[in-house]
Design a protein around this motif. Structure first.
Motif, PDB file in Angstrom:
ATOM      1  N   ALA A  84       0.824  -1.214   0.000  1.00 38.38           N
ATOM      2  CA  ALA A  84       0.000   0.000   0.000  1.00 38.38           C
ATOM      3  C   ALA A  84       0.854   1.259   0.000  1.00 38.38           C
ATOM      4  O   ALA A  84       0.518   2.246  -0.652  1.00 38.38           O
ATOM      5  N   THR A  85       1.968   1.220   0.711  1.00 36.46           N
ATOM      6  CA  THR A  85       2.805   2.406   0.862  1.00 36.46           C
ATOM      7  C   THR A  85       3.690   2.664  -0.360  1.00 36.46           C
ATOM      8  O   THR A  85       3.738   3.779  -0.885  1.00 36.46           O
ATOM      9  N   LEU A  86       4.385   1.626  -0.822  1.00 38.53           N
ATOM     10  CA  LEU A  86       5.364   1.794  -1.898  1.00 38.53           C
ATOM     11  C   LEU A  86       4.742   1.691  -3.285  1.00 38.53           C
ATOM     12  O   LEU A  86       5.139   2.413  -4.197  1.00 38.53           O
ATOM     13  N   LEU A  87       3.782   0.782  -3.456  1.00 35.27           N
ATOM     14  CA  LEU A  87       3.211   0.562  -4.787  1.00 35.27           C
ATOM     15  C   LEU A  87       1.861   1.239  -4.962  1.00 35.27           C
ATOM     16  O   LEU A  87       1.293   1.201  -6.052  1.00 35.27           O
ATOM     17  N   HIS A  88       1.343   1.824  -3.895  1.00 30.67           N
ATOM     18  CA  HIS A  88       0.044   2.495  -3.936  1.00 30.67           C
ATOM     19  C   HIS A  88      -1.066   1.561  -4.411  1.00 30.67           C
ATOM     20  O   HIS A  88      -1.993   1.983  -5.100  1.00 30.67           O
ATOM     21  N   GLU A  89      -0.938   0.292  -4.039  1.00 28.86           N
ATOM     22  CA  GLU A  89      -1.974  -0.668  -4.381  1.00 28.86           C
ATOM     23  C   GLU A  89      -3.101  -0.587  -3.360  1.00 28.86           C
ATOM     24  O   GLU A  89      -2.883  -0.311  -2.177  1.00 28.86           O
ATOM     25  N   ARG A  90      -4.304  -0.867  -3.835  1.00 23.55           N
ATOM     26  CA  ARG A  90      -5.473  -0.809  -2.968  1.00 23.55           C
ATOM     27  C   ARG A  90      -5.536  -2.057  -2.104  1.00 23.55           C
ATOM     28  O   ARG A  90      -5.526  -3.182  -2.609  1.00 23.55           O
ATOM     29  N   VAL A  91      -5.591  -1.870  -0.815  1.00 21.97           N
ATOM     30  CA  VAL A  91      -5.753  -2.974   0.135  1.00 21.97           C
ATOM     31  C   VAL A  91      -7.123  -2.822   0.784  1.00 21.97           C
ATOM     32  O   VAL A  91      -7.337  -1.943   1.612  1.00 21.97           O
ATOM     33  N   SER A  92      -8.063  -3.658   0.375  1.00 23.69           N
ATOM     34  CA  SER A  92      -9.429  -3.538   0.848  1.00 23.69           C
ATOM     35  C   SER A  92      -9.574  -4.087   2.259  1.00 23.69           C
ATOM     36  O   SER A  92      -8.738  -4.851   2.750  1.00 23.69           O
ATOM     37  N   LEU A  93     -10.668  -3.682   2.905  1.00 19.65           N
ATOM     38  CA  LEU A  93     -10.954  -4.212   4.238  1.00 19.65           C
ATOM     39  C   LEU A  93     -11.189  -5.717   4.180  1.00 19.65           C
ATOM     40  O   LEU A  93     -10.819  -6.450   5.107  1.00 19.65           O
ATOM     41  N   GLY A  94     -11.796  -6.182   3.077  1.00 16.83           N
ATOM     42  CA  GLY A  94     -12.015  -7.618   2.924  1.00 16.83           C
ATOM     43  C   GLY A  94     -10.710  -8.389   2.853  1.00 16.83           C
ATOM     44  O   GLY A  94     -10.573  -9.460   3.452  1.00 16.83           O
ATOM     45  N   MET A  95      -9.727  -7.826   2.137  1.00 18.79           N
ATOM     46  CA  MET A  95      -8.426  -8.474   2.022  1.00 18.79           C
ATOM     47  C   MET A  95      -7.730  -8.529   3.380  1.00 18.79           C
ATOM     48  O   MET A  95      -7.141  -9.553   3.758  1.00 18.79           O
ATOM     49  N   LEU A  96      -7.831  -7.437   4.138  1.00 14.90           N
ATOM     50  CA  LEU A  96      -7.244  -7.428   5.476  1.00 14.90           C
ATOM     51  C   LEU A  96      -7.947  -8.418   6.390  1.00 14.90           C
ATOM     52  O   LEU A  96      -7.315  -9.107   7.197  1.00 14.90           O
ATOM     53  N   GLY A  97      -9.277  -8.501   6.251  1.00 11.85           N
ATOM     54  CA  GLY A  97     -10.039  -9.429   7.075  1.00 11.85           C
ATOM     55  C   GLY A  97      -9.675 -10.877   6.803  1.00 11.85           C
ATOM     56  O   GLY A  97      -9.510 -11.675   7.736  1.00 11.85           O
ATOM     57  N   VAL A  98      -9.544 -11.220   5.513  1.00 15.78           N
ATOM     58  CA  VAL A  98      -9.160 -12.584   5.156  1.00 15.78           C
ATOM     59  C   VAL A  98      -7.758 -12.887   5.656  1.00 15.78           C
ATOM     60  O   VAL A  98      -7.480 -13.979   6.179  1.00 15.78           O
ATOM     61  N   THR A  99      -6.854 -11.932   5.493  1.00 11.02           N
ATOM     62  CA  THR A  99      -5.486 -12.136   5.970  1.00 11.02           C
ATOM     63  C   THR A  99      -5.469 -12.402   7.471  1.00 11.02           C
ATOM     64  O   THR A  99      -4.799 -13.320   7.954  1.00 11.02           O
ATOM     65  N   LEU A 100      -6.218 -11.612   8.221  1.00 13.84           N
ATOM     66  CA  LEU A 100      -6.267 -11.798   9.668  1.00 13.84           C
ATOM     67  C   LEU A 100      -6.869 -13.151  10.024  1.00 13.84           C
ATOM     68  O   LEU A 100      -6.360 -13.863  10.906  1.00 13.84           O
ATOM     69  N   ALA A 101      -7.946 -13.538   9.331  1.00 14.21           N
ATOM     70  CA  ALA A 101      -8.588 -14.822   9.613  1.00 14.21           C
ATOM     71  C   ALA A 101      -7.659 -15.990   9.309  1.00 14.21           C
ATOM     72  O   ALA A 101      -7.576 -16.963  10.069  1.00 14.21           O
ATOM     73  N   VAL A 102      -6.934 -15.902   8.187  1.00 10.78           N
ATOM     74  CA  VAL A 102      -5.991 -16.964   7.834  1.00 10.78           C
ATOM     75  C   VAL A 102      -4.882 -17.050   8.871  1.00 10.78           C
ATOM     76  O   VAL A 102      -4.476 -18.140   9.293  1.00 10.78           O
ATOM     77  N   ILE A 103      -4.395 -15.904   9.309  1.00 13.19           N
ATOM     78  CA  ILE A 103      -3.326 -15.894  10.305  1.00 13.19           C
ATOM     79  C   ILE A 103      -3.804 -16.518  11.625  1.00 13.19           C
ATOM     80  O   ILE A 103      -3.078 -17.278  12.268  1.00 13.19           O
ATOM     81  N   LEU A 104      -5.040 -16.229  12.021  1.00 12.96           N
ATOM     82  CA  LEU A 104      -5.584 -16.833  13.233  1.00 12.96           C
ATOM     83  C   LEU A 104      -5.704 -18.353  13.094  1.00 12.96           C
ATOM     84  O   LEU A 104      -5.420 -19.095  14.042  1.00 12.96           O
ATOM     85  N   CYS A 105      -6.098 -18.800  11.920  1.00 10.52           N
ATOM     86  CA  CYS A 105      -6.191 -20.242  11.688  1.00 10.52           C
ATOM     87  C   CYS A 105      -4.825 -20.908  11.756  1.00 10.52           C
ATOM     88  O   CYS A 105      -4.662 -21.983  12.343  1.00 10.52           O
ATOM     89  N   VAL A 106      -3.845 -20.266  11.152  1.00  9.42           N
ATOM     90  CA  VAL A 106      -2.490 -20.825  11.183  1.00  9.42           C
ATOM     91  C   VAL A 106      -1.949 -20.813  12.612  1.00  9.42           C
ATOM     92  O   VAL A 106      -1.277 -21.758  13.047  1.00  9.42           O
ATOM     93  N   ALA A 107      -2.253 -19.762  13.360  1.00 12.09           N
ATOM     94  CA  ALA A 107      -1.812 -19.693  14.756  1.00 12.09           C
ATOM     95  C   ALA A 107      -2.411 -20.841  15.554  1.00 12.09           C
ATOM     96  O   ALA A 107      -1.729 -21.467  16.386  1.00 12.09           O
ATOM     97  N   GLY A 108      -3.679 -21.129  15.319  1.00 10.81           N
ATOM     98  CA  GLY A 108      -4.315 -22.235  16.017  1.00 10.81           C
ATOM     99  C   GLY A 108      -3.704 -23.564  15.624  1.00 10.81           C
ATOM    100  O   GLY A 108      -3.468 -24.437  16.468  1.00 10.81           O
ATOM    101  N   ALA A 109      -3.415 -23.730  14.337  1.00  9.87           N
ATOM    102  CA  ALA A 109      -2.795 -24.972  13.870  1.00  9.87           C
ATOM    103  C   ALA A 109      -1.416 -25.158  14.476  1.00  9.87           C
ATOM    104  O   ALA A 109      -1.035 -26.274  14.870  1.00  9.87           O
ATOM    105  N   LYS A 110      -0.656 -24.068  14.569  1.00 12.30           N
ATOM    106  CA  LYS A 110       0.681 -24.170  15.166  1.00 12.30           C
ATOM    107  C   LYS A 110       0.600 -24.540  16.648  1.00 12.30           C
ATOM    108  O   LYS A 110       1.406 -25.321  17.151  1.00 12.30           O
ATOM    109  N   ARG A 111      -0.418 -24.005  17.321  1.00 12.76           N
ATOM    110  CA  ARG A 111      -0.565 -24.274  18.756  1.00 12.76           C
ATOM    111  C   ARG A 111      -0.827 -25.753  19.027  1.00 12.76           C
ATOM    112  O   ARG A 111      -0.320 -26.312  20.011  1.00 12.76           O
ATOM    113  N   PHE A 112      -1.576 -26.385  18.146  1.00 16.44           N
ATOM    114  CA  PHE A 112      -1.932 -27.787  18.359  1.00 16.44           C
ATOM    115  C   PHE A 112      -1.142 -28.714  17.440  1.00 16.44           C
ATOM    116  O   PHE A 112      -1.575 -29.815  17.125  1.00 16.44           O
ATOM    117  N   SER A 113       0.030 -28.263  17.002  1.00 17.01           N
ATOM    118  CA  SER A 113       0.821 -29.092  16.077  1.00 17.01           C
ATOM    119  C   SER A 113       1.506 -30.251  16.776  1.00 17.01           C
ATOM    120  O   SER A 113       2.018 -31.155  16.121  1.00 17.01           O
TER     121      SER A 113
END
Length: 300
Positions: free
Chosen positions: A270-299
């Motif tokens: 967003a800063t260097l390339l001035h690409e649009r980062v939508s709220l939906g994209m941020l939401g999916v990224t956060l959700a995926v990260i939470l899922c991966v965090a949970g998977a790592k916890r119970f690995s």
């Protein structure tokens, strides 16, 4: 009460663990700029040439490191693991992401990085013979479904090639990370990426030479700077910190720092390339990260 010797050992272990987290964090920050820089470079440079050129430049630098520190050659039984590391992080991930970024933006591709810790953990399970709890696989499936759902919502027909290439890139990179992390326990942190680069140097130098553009006159300064970044930082220096961090702080613990990479990558896009980062994209990224965090916890 613990003896003075025990206290000293515990303090040394704590200091080493802290350095591991610091080194791992620096490596993660460096990797966060890889996809935005690659996106800039492939706008003017052939992606296959870019892959060969970045590996060649990093390989020459790695040769200098090995010679300067007078490192001994890896043992014969370590060559297969080094070849896997080379195919994963020297050839596979850079090439597949460069090809993918011809079809998708760097902001879109960074969402897929939320799966990288999971891929690393999955290959760690296969290599280490661990038996995760069933909850691990629940988080794994949820993370995968979120990424696929996001791709469909964005119009999968328009970016199918880019999404497939990014998924393949994550798989080979996860394998390269897991193999390199395991090998770093015996070979050393920065030595792993250095020898992997040297192992692939002849082929990558030949590839870069064969696909070199007839003229570089039209290549802009941002493209050159991006090539320099992915060659020196993403391909070598980042791994020096990353593998050192894994060796000092533990693969499972320090590896979780990858969960922060999509956030930093999206901020750079967003800063260097001035690409649009939508709220939906941020939401999916956060959700995926939470899922991966949970998977790592119970690995385990």
């Amino acid at each position: 009460m613990p003896s003075e010797r025990t206290t000293t050992v515990q303090k040394q272990m704590s200091d080493t663990n802290t350095r591991g987290w610091i080194n791992g964090f620096i490596g993660m920050l460096i990797f966060s700029g890889s996809l935005p820089a690659t996106r800039v470079a492939v706008l003017e440079l052939d992606p296959v040439f870019l892959t060969g050129a970045r590996a060649t430049i990093a390989g020459v630098l790695a040769l200098g490191l090995v010679l300067f520190f007078k490192e001994q050659r890896p043992a014969r039984h370590q060559l297969l693991s080094l070849a896997i590391v080379a195919m994963g992080v020297v050839v596979g991930f850079p090439l597949l992401t460069a090809l993918a970024l011809q079809y998708v933006t760097s902001a879109h591709s960074i969402v897929f990085l939320g799966l990288l810790p999971l891929a690393t953990a999955a290959f760690g399970v296969l290599r280490g013979g661990e038996r995760p709890r069933p909850v691990f696989w629940f988080f794994s499936m949820m993370g995968s479904l979120l990424v696929v759902g996001f791709a469909v919502s964005q119009g999968v027909s328009a970016s199918l090639k880019g999404d497939v290439l990014m998924l393949l890139a994550i798989l080979v990179c996860g394998l390269g990370y897991a193999e390199g992390a395991q090998l770093s326990r015996t070979l050393g942190g920065w030595q792993v990426i250095s020898w992997a680069l040297l192992l692939s140097l002849p082929v990558m130098a030949l590839l870069a030479g064969l696909l070199m553009p007839v003229s570089f006159a039209e290549v802009s300064l941002p493209a050159w700077m991006s090539l320099a970044y992915v060659s020196v930082f993403s391909m070598l220096i980042g791994f020096v910190f990353w593998y050192r961090g894994l060796a000092q702080g533990g693969i499972a613990a320090v590896g979780q720092l990858q969960l922060l990479q999509p956030f930093f990558g999206l901020a750079l896009a967003a800063t260097l390339l001035h690409e649009r980062v939508s709220l939906g994209m941020l939401g999916v990224t956060l959700a995926v990260i939470l899922c991966v965090a949970g998977a790592k916890r119970f690995s385990r």
